[in-house]
Design a protein around this motif. Sequence first.
Motif, PDB file in Angstrom:
ATOM      1  N   ASN A  23      -2.700  -9.558   6.127  1.00 57.98           N
ATOM      2  CA  ASN A  23      -2.448  -8.133   5.927  1.00 57.98           C
ATOM      3  C   ASN A  23      -1.793  -7.579   7.185  1.00 57.98           C
ATOM      4  OD1 ASN A  23      -3.418  -5.687   4.054  1.00 57.98           O
ATOM      5  ND2 ASN A  23      -3.597  -5.016   6.176  1.00 57.98           N
ATOM      6  N   LEU A  42      -0.162  -6.640   1.960  1.00 58.89           N
ATOM      7  CA  LEU A  42      -0.907  -7.888   1.969  1.00 58.89           C
ATOM      8  C   LEU A  42       0.013  -8.975   1.443  1.00 58.89           C
ATOM      9  CD1 LEU A  42      -3.767  -9.236   2.346  1.00 58.89           C
ATOM     10  CD2 LEU A  42      -4.004  -8.974  -0.131  1.00 58.89           C
ATOM     11  N   THR A  76      -6.385 -13.550   6.477  1.00 58.86           N
ATOM     12  CA  THR A  76      -7.509 -13.850   5.587  1.00 58.86           C
ATOM     13  C   THR A  76      -7.603 -15.332   5.252  1.00 58.86           C
ATOM     14  OG1 THR A  76      -6.124 -13.261   3.690  1.00 58.86           O
ATOM     15  CG2 THR A  76      -7.542 -11.543   4.583  1.00 58.86           C
ATOM     16  N   ARG A 104     -13.148  -7.025   6.121  1.00 60.63           N
ATOM     17  CA  ARG A 104     -13.357  -6.381   4.820  1.00 60.63           C
ATOM     18  C   ARG A 104     -12.822  -4.965   4.814  1.00 60.63           C
ATOM     19  NH1 ARG A 104     -18.472  -6.812   4.730  1.00 60.63           N
ATOM     20  NH2 ARG A 104     -18.971  -4.662   5.313  1.00 60.63           N
ATOM     21  N   ARG A 155     -10.330  -3.690   6.629  1.00 62.52           N
ATOM     22  CA  ARG A 155      -8.874  -3.641   6.658  1.00 62.52           C
ATOM     23  C   ARG A 155      -8.225  -4.064   5.348  1.00 62.52           C
ATOM     24  NH1 ARG A 155      -6.586  -5.620  12.539  1.00 62.52           N
ATOM     25  NH2 ARG A 155      -7.468  -3.920  13.774  1.00 62.52           N
ATOM     26  N   THR A 156      -8.935  -4.828   4.539  1.00 58.31           N
ATOM     27  CA  THR A 156      -8.353  -5.282   3.275  1.00 58.31           C
ATOM     28  C   THR A 156      -8.952  -4.591   2.056  1.00 58.31           C
ATOM     29  OG1 THR A 156      -9.919  -7.146   3.207  1.00 58.31           O
ATOM     30  CG2 THR A 156      -7.771  -7.542   4.228  1.00 58.31           C
ATOM     31  N   THR A 214      -4.091  -8.873  10.164  1.00 60.38           N
ATOM     32  CA  THR A 214      -5.383  -9.438   9.777  1.00 60.38           C
ATOM     33  C   THR A 214      -5.115 -10.662   8.920  1.00 60.38           C
ATOM     34  OG1 THR A 214      -6.347  -7.214   9.739  1.00 60.38           O
ATOM     35  CG2 THR A 214      -7.586  -8.977   8.650  1.00 60.38           C
ATOM     36  N   GLU A 272       2.056  -0.671   4.926  1.00 63.00           N
ATOM     37  CA  GLU A 272       1.041  -1.711   4.954  1.00 63.00           C
ATOM     38  C   GLU A 272       1.226  -2.620   3.750  1.00 63.00           C
ATOM     39  OE1 GLU A 272      -3.771  -2.078   5.670  1.00 63.00           O
ATOM     40  OE2 GLU A 272      -2.992  -0.257   4.710  1.00 63.00           O
ATOM     41  N   SER A 300      -2.331 -16.209   3.766  1.00 57.32           N
ATOM     42  CA  SER A 300      -2.522 -14.827   3.334  1.00 57.32           C
ATOM     43  C   SER A 300      -2.870 -13.967   4.540  1.00 57.32           C
ATOM     44  CB  SER A 300      -3.647 -14.727   2.294  1.00 57.32           C
ATOM     45  OG  SER A 300      -3.324 -15.457   1.128  1.00 57.32           O
ATOM     46  N   ASN A 342       0.840  -1.184   0.000  1.00 52.09           N
ATOM     47  CA  ASN A 342       0.000   0.000   0.000  1.00 52.09           C
ATOM     48  C   ASN A 342       0.883   1.245   0.000  1.00 52.09           C
ATOM     49  OD1 ASN A 342      -2.332   1.508  -0.009  1.00 52.09           O
ATOM     50  ND2 ASN A 342      -3.070   0.824   1.972  1.00 52.09           N
ATOM     51  N   GLN A 344      -6.792  -3.059  -1.039  1.00 51.23           N
ATOM     52  CA  GLN A 344      -6.216  -3.841  -2.137  1.00 51.23           C
ATOM     53  C   GLN A 344      -7.115  -3.834  -3.370  1.00 51.23           C
ATOM     54  OE1 GLN A 344      -6.548  -8.289  -1.722  1.00 51.23           O
ATOM     55  NE2 GLN A 344      -7.099  -7.712   0.363  1.00 51.23           N
ATOM     56  N   THR A 372      -7.853 -11.226  13.917  1.00 53.48           N
ATOM     57  CA  THR A 372      -6.914 -10.106  13.890  1.00 53.48           C
ATOM     58  C   THR A 372      -6.155 -10.079  15.213  1.00 53.48           C
ATOM     59  OG1 THR A 372      -8.426  -8.501  14.897  1.00 53.48           O
ATOM     60  CG2 THR A 372      -8.531  -8.762  12.497  1.00 53.48           C
TER      61      THR A 372
END
Length: 339
Positions: free
Chosen positions: A197, A169, A210, A250, A252-253, A208, A167, A195, A145, A256, A231
Amino acid sequence: MSSGAAKVNGRKAIRDEAATWVVRLDADPRLRPEANAWIDADPRHAVAFAEAEAAWEAARHVRLRGDAAGAGEDDAPATPAVEPLPLVQRHITRRSAAIGLLAASAAGAVGLGRMLLSSDGNRVATIHGQQRLTRLADGSSIRLNSGTTLDVSLNASRRVVRMIEGEALFDVARDRRRPFVVDLGDARVQVIGTSFNIRKRLDRAELTVTSGLVAVSDVDGQTIRVGAGETTLIRPGLLAAANPGETLIRQRTAWQDGFIELNDETIEEAVAEFNRYRDKPIVVADPRIGSLVVSGRFGIRESREFVEALKSSFAINAVTMPNGSIALSRGEVALGRTE
């Protein structure tokens, strides 16, 4: 056919196949193991896939404003923004031309910020307002990010990423011989393949997960496991997993996919999110409005739409200052022009 022409045709065939895999994965992520097998079969496949995926990320969404009237059968209406910040959006994906578009675009896709890392000690970074997708030589990928700096170290015995700021992912390829470690300075995150974040702030880091399972260890030797949909807040003396629900995951991600999702954030917090992508900041010039709570969903480049929503919902005054920043208040600001 000459050897030169054969090489050109071979490269084109690889690019076309890579584009096909990108489109198939977008439609059905369950094909990822098959795609990874094709990518791993030849170094040229990895490069072609990286280029095609970057082109797809850049070109697949056409965003429209207004109501859904006149939408074609390929159009997919999106959910309107949550009140009191209304914003109607639609995404259109034109799959019929996707493979041709990717094949034509792949040659220039590296310029969008993707690189193949294979040696020890590489720095990967994004400047303010930039996002970047990086594919590693082990098959993992990292989406950075705005304002993120990472040091990546891959060799035969280890996979380590030192996260300096920002940040990212992480989509980590499985390798039981070489666990993947993210070094946060005062804590480390270790996985085999999953995966997750991570956002590193001045006083804390937010993890976080996923998919898969992550082990987090701090400098005091405490270790916890964080699973998919969970998290953890990482700060000195505090390390605890939580299951916050789909809404926070949702949120926090969302970056992307090019969005900022606000769920009962204060205006101060919301402005800070938009400022991650603006050259000139939005400034809360009136402390009376900073604690007001807002919700909504906006594109990361839609700060002006966000300001317009604030004006209509809270009667907030927005003034563009001579330096290009936007000042928010409930009163008059002496310099600049009203938005």
